[in-house]
Structure formats: structure tokens, C-alpha cells
Design a protein around this motif. Structure first.
Motif, PDB file in Angstrom:
ATOM      1  N   ASP A  47      -1.084 -26.092 -31.680  1.00  0.00           N
ATOM      2  CA  ASP A  47      -0.095 -26.658 -32.796  1.00  0.00           C
ATOM      3  C   ASP A  47       0.160 -25.501 -33.855  1.00  0.00           C
ATOM      4  N   LEU A  48      -1.053 -24.737 -34.047  1.00  0.00           N
ATOM      5  CA  LEU A  48      -1.088 -23.869 -34.912  1.00  0.00           C
ATOM      6  C   LEU A  48      -0.229 -22.713 -34.477  1.00  0.00           C
ATOM      7  N   HIS A 102       3.571 -23.396 -34.697  1.00  0.00           N
ATOM      8  CA  HIS A 102       3.922 -23.281 -35.935  1.00  0.00           C
ATOM      9  C   HIS A 102       4.042 -21.678 -36.645  1.00  0.00           C
ATOM     10  N   ILE A 103       3.116 -20.942 -36.202  1.00  0.00           N
ATOM     11  CA  ILE A 103       3.144 -19.527 -36.772  1.00  0.00           C
ATOM     12  C   ILE A 103       4.272 -18.867 -36.214  1.00  0.00           C
ATOM     13  N   GLY A 133       6.951 -19.829 -34.708  1.00  0.00           N
ATOM     14  CA  GLY A 133       8.376 -20.510 -35.176  1.00  0.00           C
ATOM     15  C   GLY A 133       8.909 -20.111 -36.542  1.00  0.00           C
ATOM     16  N   THR A 134       7.816 -20.077 -37.478  1.00  0.00           N
ATOM     17  CA  THR A 134       8.180 -19.915 -38.823  1.00  0.00           C
ATOM     18  C   THR A 134       8.321 -18.411 -39.217  1.00  0.00           C
ATOM     19  N   LYS A 179      15.062 -20.267 -31.641  1.00  0.00           N
ATOM     20  CA  LYS A 179      13.697 -20.759 -32.586  1.00  0.00           C
ATOM     21  C   LYS A 179      12.630 -21.328 -31.525  1.00  0.00           C
ATOM     22  N   CYS A 210      11.115 -18.648 -29.750  1.00  0.00           N
ATOM     23  CA  CYS A 210      10.463 -17.850 -30.660  1.00  0.00           C
ATOM     24  C   CYS A 210      11.099 -16.305 -30.299  1.00  0.00           C
ATOM     25  N   PRO A 234      -2.734 -29.218 -40.713  1.00  0.00           N
ATOM     26  CA  PRO A 234      -2.124 -27.777 -41.147  1.00  0.00           C
ATOM     27  C   PRO A 234      -2.700 -27.477 -42.296  1.00  0.00           C
ATOM     28  N   SER A 244      -9.714 -27.802 -37.925  1.00  0.00           N
ATOM     29  CA  SER A 244      -8.552 -27.247 -38.412  1.00  0.00           C
ATOM     30  C   SER A 244      -9.175 -25.941 -39.361  1.00  0.00           C
TER      31      SER A 244
END
Lengths: 217, 330
Positions: free
Chosen positions: A39-40, A43-44, A46-47, A74, A77, B193, B227
């Protein structure tokens, strides 16, 4: 699909040489990192991809030469952009005479000044991310950049440049940094004062510094 | 004079009072430590230094005993002169000066961060690795170039270990908090997050700590621990990968108190296999703060004539890694 040739496998992305409408192009693909949470990771990547694509175009509007973005994907990536066929500044510093060095870093300072004045920080200023080509200095790798006019973010930007010079070009780092600051001040004018004071504060903060540099807090 | 030299090393930069003995043959003969554990909260410099003062003589005696030596066999004394907490450093320096005066032997100031690197090189046999040094007080990615250990990345605010320890205390976990945090994280399922802050080759942990602490009452602590660790280790792993790509070193050495984290080890070994670099973790007794690393680095310095008279054997709480001229690698 045009033919793709792996040009470089960097820490963050893979660069492929390819074609777009008959022009030489670079495909930058931010690859999945198996060492971090999925997930992280998504996110990294993509942004940073959308961030980079936006800032590359905006920086050029501020008069900072950057590659031209042809397309952005996107989901995967990926960014497709124009190819600048030249070695980065990092490879050239060692062979520069002192006049050439001063002139170059003065221009690097001016370039960063224009970026900051326009409300953008790069976030990863190193000599690997500057490519001298046909009389211009191209700035690349905006993945860590942001829209901000914060003194702190500007200060970190300058601090990173200084540290990159110290770790990769320690023989000439002081001279290069002085020229860089001169160029930066030339563009930023009185705005540079606060930023440069913050650079010293950042250097002192949370890290160990030479006592002689430890002036008033 | 005996051809083999024995250097006594005193470590006292923070929690640990350590005394180790290294021989000129590259052996750590003994490595004894006594750790100050605060009854509550973080480290209190004065209390830590009082702990060190009260444990110094006993620790040295045990170190000599374990090495099978007498104080008369010691040919030089080395001490951690910085970076670290002033009161703790001064206590260690006082002890070292005393031994030096009694024995009439050379006194060698040693940079604590350099010592972590040198003992890592000694035990792993890697001559020129990229070093990831993560502890309660330091987060540094460094490699040798042009006579010094250059800093390729570091924290812009607090250290990785400090972030994790403080959060563990926030959850009410007792010392040492990091292993318990890792256990909780192993049961975590959902990723929450949190601020992931990489600036160039540097990291920042203060925002992550603030945010995670704020969420502590609201979220499942297992998910939150998972996390926090994923983000904290992910950041250091990312800047490590950048440094390994940039420096093209063939090996990576993980050291410092946080080096024992299995989760961090997994992330970094992953990166190493991607970049065909050898991966080494310094064993825990030599990765955490210890006197053995000071003794060995003291010996290296002694060979280069880096001893100082007692009168000018100052400590420097802010002594940077990249200020030290690494004469023995020239």
C-alpha cells in the motif's frame, strides 16, 4: 509500441530509451519495491509520478530547462519525456577549471533561485540531476519536489545541494557552493537572506556539527 | 616491550558505559558493558553520567579479567570523545585519563561513529562497505571517499531509534521497546498512512512520531506499530538504496543499536540482492555502543600517532563523523 532499451537502472526508477512520434524519448518507470508495504509502495510511486510530471512542466514555465513531458501513465507509474543525450554535471565537475566551475555553479544557483521564486522546491538537488546540454542546464528528477514558498523547504533544498557537493565533490565543494549561493542571491534578492540563515540552522539541527559553526541558536 | 599491544577502550556517549580490550592482532579480547536504564522517560544526562561513574571501576576490572590481562599489560587507553552527551562523555574521558596517568601510557580520543564503522569492518572483513548506522542518537549513511567517511544521508531531525523508542514508551511498552514494537507489528494487518518524509538523501522522523503518537488512542496498536515500522524503515531503506546506487559500493554494513531489527535487516538485504551487494549485520554486542569498538579504533589511531596529552584531551559532544581524517585508510 516502439522498441525499448534499458538505459539505466536507478535506485528509484528504470529509464528506457524509446520513441515518441519519431522523436527519441525516455520512459521513466517507477518500479515496485519489494522491501516496503504494498500500500505504501503504490502510494509513494503514484504521488511521485504525478508530482514529477506536473513540476517538470511548471518549472519550464519559470525559465528552468527541463525535459518535455509527452505522456503520463499514473497506473503503471510511468512518464514518457524528451531525451537529453548528455552526461550529468556530476561527471563533468572533476574536469572543470576553477573559472568554468564558478560560472557553472553560478548558473545552477540562478536556476534554483528561479524555481524557488516561482514557488517550487526540487527536493533532490544533486549534480546527478543537472544535465548541461547545448548551452543550457537541464534540471531533472522532480519526484520529491513540491509547491511551496516555505523558508524551511527552500532551506532544505539548498542544504541538500551543499551536502551533495560535500559528499560527491569534496575537493571543490566550498568554491562550488560559494558560486551557487552567489547565483541564488542574484535571483532571490533579499528573499535569500532568510533562506540562507535557515540553511545554517538546518545544518546545526539534529545533527552533529563542528563547534566553530555553532553560532547563535 | 611486548610486541603485541593491548588497548583499553572506554565508551560513554549515552546509556552505555562500556569497557573493551583490543589487541594489535585485531582481536576484541573482552567487551563488557553496563547500561543505564531510566526508571521512566528517556535518558537523563546527569543521571546517566552518575551511573557511568559508579560502574567504571567494576566494568574495567571485569574487562581485564575476561581478557586474562592485568592493568600492567595495557599499552594505551582510548575513549569516546564524541559525539554524545556532554556529562557522559566527560565521565568516560576522566576515567580514561586516570588510567593513562596511572599506566603512563598514550591516550587516544576516538570518534564514536568512526568506531562503529571500524569494528564493523574488522568483524565482517569488508574493506570498503557502505555503512548504515542506526541507533538511538544517530541515523547516518556513510562511505569512505578521499580520506574521510563522507555522509551520504542522515536524519534532518531525530534519530530512527529515538523515534521508535519514544513511540514504544507512548504505547506503554517497557525498555527495550523496539523488539516489543516489532512483535506487535507482526500481528498488524491494516496499513495506516503516516508521514513518509524523504528529502533528497535525508530522512525526517519527527512528523512521523507526532502523527503516530496522536493516533495511538484511536487506532489498533498492532496496525499502528506495523505502519510506523514500515514507514520508518522504508525511509531509511530508500535512502540506502539511493546511496548504494550512487556510490556503487559492493557491500553494505548495518550497524548501531537498531541493526538487530529483523524487519530492517530484511528490507536492506532485499536491496542488496537487487544491487548485487553483499549484506552484513554487525553482531549485536559490537553493533550497539561498546568499549571494544573504541579500543580497536584507538589502536588504529595510535598507529598513526593520534594520541594526545592529558591536558588537551577534550571531549566534543558535536564531533561530526566527516570531520575525522581516517589516516589508517590512506
Amino acid at each position: 509500441m516502439a522498441e525499448m532499451r534499458l538505459l539505466k537502472k536507478g535506485a528509484e526508477a528504470e529509464l528506457y530509451l524509446t520513441e515518441w512520434m519519431g522523436l527519441e524519448a525516455i520512459l521513466k518507470r517507477r518500479v515496485k519495491k519489494g522491501y516496503r508495504n504494498p500500500d505504501l509502495d503504490l502510494h509513494i510511486r503514484g504521488t511521485r509520478t504525478s508530482n514529477e510530471a506536473k513540476l517538470l512542466s511548471e518549472a519550464r514555465r519559470l525559465g528552468v530547462p527541463t525535459p518535455i513531458v509527452y505522456s503520463v501513465d499514473k497506473r503503471d507509474c510511468e512518464i514518457l519525456m524528451s531525451y537529453i543525450d548528455a552526461p550529468p554535471l556530476k561527471m563533468l565537475v572533476g574536469g572543470m577549471g576553477s573559472a568554468d566551475l564558478a560560472r557553472t555553479f553560478l548558473r545552477v544557483g540562478e536556476m534554483v533561485g528561479r524555481l524557488h521564486k516561482g514557488g517550487i522546491v526540487h527536493g533532490d538537488l544533486t549534480t546527478s540531476n543537472i544535465i548541461p546540454y547545448s548551452g543550457l542546464l537541464y534540471l531533472i528528477d522532480f519526484g520529491l519536489g513540491e509547491h511551496t514558498s516555505d523558508v524551511e523547504s527552500r532551506g532544505v533544498d539548498i542544504h541538500l545541494m551543499r551536502r551533495a557537493l560535500e559528499s560527491s565533490h569534496h575537493e571543490v565543494s566550498s568554491a562550488a557552493y560559494l558560486s551557487f549561493i552567489e547565483g541564488y542571491q542574484y535571483i532571490m534578492g533579499s528573499l535569500s537572506e532568510l533562506v540562507l540563515r535557515r540553511v545554517d540552522a538546518i545544518r546545526r539541527r539534529g545533527r552533529y556539527v563542528d563547534v566553530s559553526q555553532r553560532k547563535e541558536g | 616491550m611486548n610486541s603485541v599491544q593491548y588497548v583499553l577502550g572506554i565508551e560513554s556517549t549515552a546509556h552505555t558505559f562500556g569497557c573493551g580490550i583490543a589487541s594489535s592482532e585485531g582481536k576484541i579480547l573482552s567487551n563488557v558493558k553496563s547500561e543505564y536504564i531510566p526508571t521512566s522517560g528517556g535518558i537523563h544526562p546527569r543521571e546517566a553520567s552518575q551511573h557511568h561513574a559508579s560502574k567504571a571501576a567494576g566494568t574495567i576490572a571485569v574487562a581485564l579479567n575476561e581478557a586474562g590481562l592485568r592493568i600492567g599489560d595495557i599499552t594505551a587507553v582510548a575513549f569516546s570523545a564524541g559525539p554524545g552527551l556532554g556529562p557522559c562523555l566527560r565521565t568516560g574521558a576522566t576515567v580514561a585519563r586516570t588510567v593513562s596517568l596511572i599506566r603512563k601510557c598514550p591516550l587516544v580520543p576516538v570518534n564514536h561513529c568512526v568506531a562503529h564503522i571500524e569494528v564493523g569492518r574488522l568483524v565482517t572483513g569488508e574493506d570498503d562497505p557502505l555503512v548504515v548506522y542506526v541507533s538511538g542518537g544517530n541515523t547516518i549513511i556513510s562511505a569512505y571517499s578521499g580520506g574521510r567517511y563522507r555522509v551520504f544521508g542522515e536524519t534532518l531531525d531525530i534519530a530512527l531509534g529515538n523515534c521508535l523508542d519514544t513511540f514504544a514508551r507512548h504505547l506503554g511498552l517497557s525498555h527495550p521497546g523496539v523488539p516489543k514494537l516489532e512483535q506487535l507489528a507482526d500481528e498488524g494487518r491494516r496499513f495506516i498512512p503516516l508521514p513518509y518524509v524523504v528529502k533528497g538523501q535525508d530522512v525526517s522522523y519527527s512528523g512521523l512520531l507526532t502523527m503516530a503518537s496522536r493516533l495511538a488512542g484511536e487506532c489498533d496498536r498492532r496496525d499502528l506499530s506495523l505502519s510506523l515500522l514500515e514507514v520508518a524503515y522504508g525511509m531509511v531503506a530508500e535512502v540506502t538504496e539511493r546511496a548504494i546506487a550512487q556510490t556503487e559500493k559492493g557491500a553494505l554494513l548495518l550497524t548501531g543499536g537498531v541493526a538487530r531489527s529483523k524487519r530492517l535487516q530484511r528490507a536492506l538485504s532485499f536491496i542488496c540482492s537487487d544491487h548485487s551487494a553483499r549484506f552484513h549485520v554487525v553482531p549485536p554486542d559490537l553493533a550497539g555502543d561498546n568499549g571494544g569498538m573504541i579500543a580497536w579504533t584507538g589502536y588504529l589511531g595510535l598507529r598513526e600517532g593520534m594520541s594526545v596529552p592529558v591536558e588537551s584531551s577534550y571531549v566534543n559532544p558535536n564531533w561530526r563523523l566527516d570531520e575525522v581524517e581516517v589516516l589508517w585508510r590512506r
